[in-house]
Design a protein around this motif. Structure first.
Motif, PDB file in Angstrom:
ATOM      1  N   LEU A 133     -19.587 -11.107  73.721  1.00 30.85           N
ATOM      2  CA  LEU A 133     -18.489 -10.598  74.629  1.00 30.85           C
ATOM      3  C   LEU A 133     -18.923  -9.820  75.548  1.00 30.85           C
ATOM      4  N   GLN A 134     -19.950  -8.979  75.364  1.00 30.92           N
ATOM      5  CA  GLN A 134     -20.606  -8.368  76.343  1.00 30.92           C
ATOM      6  C   GLN A 134     -20.964  -9.146  77.685  1.00 30.92           C
ATOM      7  N   ALA A 135     -21.670 -10.040  77.357  1.00 31.97           N
ATOM      8  CA  ALA A 135     -22.428 -10.968  78.048  1.00 31.97           C
ATOM      9  C   ALA A 135     -21.169 -11.585  79.283  1.00 31.97           C
ATOM     10  N   PHE A 136     -20.263 -12.166  78.434  1.00 28.92           N
ATOM     11  CA  PHE A 136     -19.068 -12.769  79.103  1.00 28.92           C
ATOM     12  C   PHE A 136     -18.489 -11.685  80.029  1.00 28.92           C
ATOM     13  N   PHE A 137     -18.326 -10.512  79.636  1.00 30.27           N
ATOM     14  CA  PHE A 137     -17.625  -9.284  80.587  1.00 30.27           C
ATOM     15  C   PHE A 137     -18.562  -9.167  81.615  1.00 30.27           C
ATOM     16  N   ASP A 138     -19.809  -8.937  81.405  1.00 30.09           N
ATOM     17  CA  ASP A 138     -20.857  -8.433  82.381  1.00 30.09           C
ATOM     18  C   ASP A 138     -20.934  -9.996  83.560  1.00 30.09           C
ATOM     19  N   ARG A 139     -20.813 -11.038  83.137  1.00 29.36           N
ATOM     20  CA  ARG A 139     -20.890 -11.951  84.050  1.00 29.36           C
ATOM     21  C   ARG A 139     -19.423 -12.129  84.878  1.00 29.36           C
ATOM     22  N   TRP A 140     -18.556 -11.682  84.124  1.00 24.65           N
ATOM     23  CA  TRP A 140     -17.125 -11.733  84.855  1.00 24.65           C
ATOM     24  C   TRP A 140     -17.168 -10.571  85.923  1.00 24.65           C
ATOM     25  N   GLU A 141     -17.661  -9.553  85.347  1.00 22.32           N
ATOM     26  CA  GLU A 141     -17.708  -8.359  86.452  1.00 22.32           C
ATOM     27  C   GLU A 141     -18.689  -8.630  87.743  1.00 22.32           C
ATOM     28  N   ARG A 142     -19.609  -9.407  87.450  1.00 22.34           N
ATOM     29  CA  ARG A 142     -20.668  -9.721  88.603  1.00 22.34           C
ATOM     30  C   ARG A 142     -20.204 -10.770  89.535  1.00 22.34           C
ATOM     31  N   GLU A 143     -19.694 -11.820  88.923  1.00 24.45           N
ATOM     32  CA  GLU A 143     -19.197 -12.794  89.775  1.00 24.45           C
ATOM     33  C   GLU A 143     -17.816 -13.017  90.357  1.00 24.45           C
ATOM     34  N   TYR A 144     -16.704 -12.407  89.609  1.00 23.33           N
ATOM     35  CA  TYR A 144     -15.451 -12.712  89.796  1.00 23.33           C
ATOM     36  C   TYR A 144     -14.540 -11.372  90.022  1.00 23.33           C
ATOM     37  N   ALA A 145     -14.879 -10.384  89.043  1.00 21.01           N
ATOM     38  CA  ALA A 145     -14.056  -9.099  89.023  1.00 21.01           C
ATOM     39  C   ALA A 145     -13.786  -8.608  90.815  1.00 21.01           C
ATOM     40  N   LEU A 146     -12.625  -8.052  90.782  1.00 21.56           N
ATOM     41  CA  LEU A 146     -12.370  -7.328  91.810  1.00 21.56           C
ATOM     42  C   LEU A 146     -11.852  -5.829  91.707  1.00 21.56           C
ATOM     43  N   ARG A 147     -12.329  -4.885  92.085  1.00 18.67           N
ATOM     44  CA  ARG A 147     -12.402  -3.433  91.667  1.00 18.67           C
ATOM     45  C   ARG A 147     -10.623  -3.105  91.830  1.00 18.67           C
TER      46      ARG A 147
ATOM     47  N   LEU B  97     -14.352  -3.464  75.725  1.00 17.52           N
ATOM     48  CA  LEU B  97     -14.176  -4.136  76.938  1.00 17.52           C
ATOM     49  C   LEU B  97     -12.740  -4.290  77.603  1.00 17.52           C
ATOM     50  N   LEU B  98     -11.871  -4.532  76.694  1.00 16.61           N
ATOM     51  CA  LEU B  98     -10.373  -4.537  77.093  1.00 16.61           C
ATOM     52  C   LEU B  98     -10.033  -3.284  77.914  1.00 16.61           C
ATOM     53  N   ASP B  99     -10.474  -1.951  77.388  1.00 15.23           N
ATOM     54  CA  ASP B  99     -10.306  -0.845  77.998  1.00 15.23           C
ATOM     55  C   ASP B  99     -11.205  -0.805  79.222  1.00 15.23           C
ATOM     56  N   ALA B 100     -12.211  -1.445  79.207  1.00 19.67           N
ATOM     57  CA  ALA B 100     -13.254  -1.318  80.524  1.00 19.67           C
ATOM     58  C   ALA B 100     -12.500  -2.067  81.585  1.00 19.67           C
ATOM     59  N   ASN B 101     -11.722  -3.449  81.398  1.00 21.73           N
ATOM     60  CA  ASN B 101     -11.150  -4.365  82.032  1.00 21.73           C
ATOM     61  C   ASN B 101     -10.176  -3.463  82.812  1.00 21.73           C
ATOM     62  N   ALA B 102      -9.588  -2.283  82.802  1.00 25.20           N
ATOM     63  CA  ALA B 102      -8.509  -1.466  83.365  1.00 25.20           C
ATOM     64  C   ALA B 102      -8.995  -1.317  84.847  1.00 25.20           C
ATOM     65  N   ARG B 103     -10.222  -1.369  85.090  1.00 26.13           N
ATOM     66  CA  ARG B 103     -10.990  -0.981  86.396  1.00 26.13           C
ATOM     67  C   ARG B 103     -10.988  -2.150  87.276  1.00 26.13           C
ATOM     68  N   PHE B 104     -10.501  -3.435  86.562  1.00 22.00           N
ATOM     69  CA  PHE B 104     -10.447  -4.702  87.666  1.00 22.00           C
ATOM     70  C   PHE B 104      -9.072  -4.702  88.197  1.00 22.00           C
ATOM     71  N   ASP B 105      -8.939  -5.621  89.336  1.00 26.08           N
ATOM     72  CA  ASP B 105      -7.533  -5.694  89.906  1.00 26.08           C
ATOM     73  C   ASP B 105      -6.983  -6.798  88.993  1.00 26.08           C
ATOM     74  N   LEU B 106      -5.761  -6.952  89.479  1.00 23.57           N
ATOM     75  CA  LEU B 106      -4.946  -8.455  88.887  1.00 23.57           C
ATOM     76  C   LEU B 106      -5.573  -9.271  89.371  1.00 23.57           C
ATOM     77  N   ALA B 107      -5.903  -9.743  90.624  1.00 26.90           N
ATOM     78  CA  ALA B 107      -6.425 -10.775  91.425  1.00 26.90           C
ATOM     79  C   ALA B 107      -8.116 -10.716  91.036  1.00 26.90           C
ATOM     80  N   ALA B 108      -8.820 -11.920  91.060  1.00 33.98           N
ATOM     81  CA  ALA B 108     -10.129 -11.958  91.014  1.00 33.98           C
ATOM     82  C   ALA B 108     -10.572 -12.815  92.202  1.00 33.98           C
ATOM     83  N   ARG B 109     -11.802 -12.842  92.444  1.00 36.90           N
ATOM     84  CA  ARG B 109     -12.362 -13.776  93.485  1.00 36.90           C
ATOM     85  C   ARG B 109     -11.949 -15.377  93.271  1.00 36.90           C
ATOM     86  N   GLY B 110     -11.107 -15.733  94.124  1.00 40.64           N
ATOM     87  CA  GLY B 110     -10.559 -17.039  94.089  1.00 40.64           C
ATOM     88  C   GLY B 110      -9.618 -17.518  92.769  1.00 40.64           C
ATOM     89  N   THR B 111      -9.341 -16.402  92.022  1.00 43.67           N
ATOM     90  CA  THR B 111      -8.456 -16.772  90.913  1.00 43.67           C
ATOM     91  C   THR B 111      -7.695 -15.363  90.560  1.00 43.67           C
TER      92      THR B 111
END
Length: 340
Positions: free
Chosen positions: A48-62, A13-27
Motif C-alpha cells: 500500500l505504501q509503495a503504491f501511494f508513494d508512486r502515485w504521489e510521485r507520478e500523478y498527484a497534484l497538491r 494513507l487515506l488520511d494522507a490522501n487529503a493533501r491531493f487535489d480532486l484532479a491528478a496529472r492527466g486523470t
C-alpha cells in the motif's frame, strides 16, 4: 485484540490522501480507490505504501488551500462549482463527524439530483469505496466530488415505453443516435455531449420492469466489457458495483428512486461508445486460473483501473459466481486463460 497493520496503513494513507487535489496529472485522483481495492485483495502494508508513494510521485497534484467556509444552509449552492471541492470536503467531513455518514449521504442525495455519471462515474465509485473503508474523509470526498463536478443526465421516463431488457434498452438508444461513437477528448466530455443531445433524451426508454435491475445491469455490463474490452464500458462495470455499495446504505424506497438515474447514466455511457463489434470472445473459455492467481497479480499491478476492475470482478463473483468475472479479471492481469 490484535491490530491489523494493513487496516492501520490503509487509514493512514487515506488520511494522507487529503493533501491531493480532486484532479491528478492527466486523470482524476484514483489513489484512494486503488488503495482500498489493494487492501481488500490481500496487499501488505508495504505494498500500500509503495503504491501511494508512486502515485504521489507520478500523478498527484497538491490540493489548493481551503479559504472558504461553507455554511450548512449554503452547500447546495456550490453544485457544479469545481473550485469548491476542498471546501465541500471539509464541510461534509465536519457534518459527518457530527451526525454520522449515512444521514449526510441521504441528505445530499435528497437535495441534489443523483448524477452517477459525474467524473466519468468516479465520484460515485470514490463515495462507495469510502463507505466500504468506513473512512469519513473519503466519504466526504466522494460527496464533494458528486456536488462540485455534477454531471446530470436529466431524463423523464415514460413508463409505457420501457425497455424489454437492459441490453435491448442500450441497443435502442444507440440505434436512435446512429450507432457511431461520440467524439470527445475524455469520457466526461463525451457524456456531456450525449446528455445535452435532445435526440438522446427523446430516445431513451424507461428502465426494464425488473425486481433486480441492479443485478441485470451487472450482468449486462460485464458481458459487454468481456466482448469489447472498451475503456468506457469498464467504468460501467465498476460503477454498477459502486452503486450496489451505496444503495445498501440507503432506505429501500430511496434506493429504488435513485435507480432510474443510474439507468440513464448507463444509457448515456453506452451511446458514447456506439455499436461495438466485439473484439473479445462471446463464449467465456474454460479456465484453470484461480482467484488467488488473479489477486496476486492484481496486487502487484500499478494500473489503478486494472486494480479496481479486478477487485470489482472478485466482489461480484463472490456475490453471484459467474465464469465471466474470473475470465475478465484474469485477462486484465495478463494470465493466459486455460493455463495455470
Amino acid at each position: 485484540m490484535r491490530i491489523d497493520p494493513v487496516r492501520l496503513k490503509l487509514k493512514e494513507l487515506l488520511d494522507a490522501n487529503a493533501r491531493f487535489d480532486l484532479a491528478a496529472r492527466g486523470t482524476t485522483n484514483h489513489c484512494p480507490m486503488a488503495l482500498l481495492a489493494l487492501a481488500e485483495m490481500g496487499a501488505s502494508a508495504e505494498r500500500l505504501q509503495a503504491f501511494f508513494d508512486r502515485w504521489e510521485r507520478e500523478y498527484a497534484l497538491r490540493a489548493p488551500p481551503v479559504d472558504v467556509v461553507i455554511a450548512r444552509e449554503d452547500w447546495s449552492e456550490h453544485l457544479g462549482n469545481a473550485a469548491a471541492f476542498g471546501a465541500l470536503r471539509v464541510f461534509f467531513l465536519e457534518w459527518i463527524t457530527e451526525v454520522g455518514s449515512v444521514p449526510v449521504i441521504v441528505a445530499v442525495l435528497n437535495d441534489v439530483p443523483f448524477a452517477p455519471a459525474t467524473q466519468a462515474f468516479h465520484a460515485l465509485i470514490r463515495l462507495a469505496y469510502g463507505i466500504e473503508a468506513a473512512h469519513s474523509g473519503e466519504i466526504a470526498s466522494g460527496l464533494a466530488a458528486l456536488v462540485c463536478s455534477h454531471l446530470p443526465v436529466d431524463l423523464q421516463f415514460d413508463p409505457s415505453r420501457a425497455a424489454e431488457s437492459v441490453e435491448a434498452g442500450f441497443e435502442h438508444v444507440i440505434d436512435a443516435m446512429g450507432g457511431g461513437a461520440v467524439e470527445g477528448s475524455s469520457i466526461t466530455s463525451r457524456l456531456r455531449v450525449v446528455a445535452s443531445d435532445v435526440r438522446f433524451r427523446q430516445a431513451v426508454l424507461a428502465p426494464p420492469a425488473s425486481t433486480c435491475l441492479l443485478d441485470d445491469l451487472a450482468r449486462a455490463t460485464i458481458a459487454a466489457y468481456w466482448r469489447s474490452r472498451n475503456f468506457t464500458i469498464l467504468h460501467t462495470v465498476t460503477a454498477t458495483h459502486a452503486a450496489r455499495i451505496l444503495f445498501a446504505q440507503l432506505p429501500g424506497e430511496m434506493a429504488k428512486r435513485l435507480l432510474p438515474g443510474l439507468w440513464g447514466a448507463m444509457c448515456a455511457a453506452y451511446v458514447t461508445v456506439g455499436r461495438q463489434v466485439g473484439v473479445g470472445m462471446d463464449v467465456v473459455p474454460e479456465s484453470e486460473v484461480s482467484w488467488s492467481d488473479v489477486r496476486r497479480l492484481a496486487v502487484a499491478a500499478d494500473d489503478d483501473h486494472v486494480i479496481k476492475m479486478a477487485y470489482t470482478c472478485l466482489c461480484e463473483y463472490r456475490r453471484q459466481p459467474s465464469a465471466v468475472y474470473l475470465a475478465t479479471a484474469a485477462r486484465l492481469v495478463g494470465l493466459d486463460l486455460g493455463q495455470r
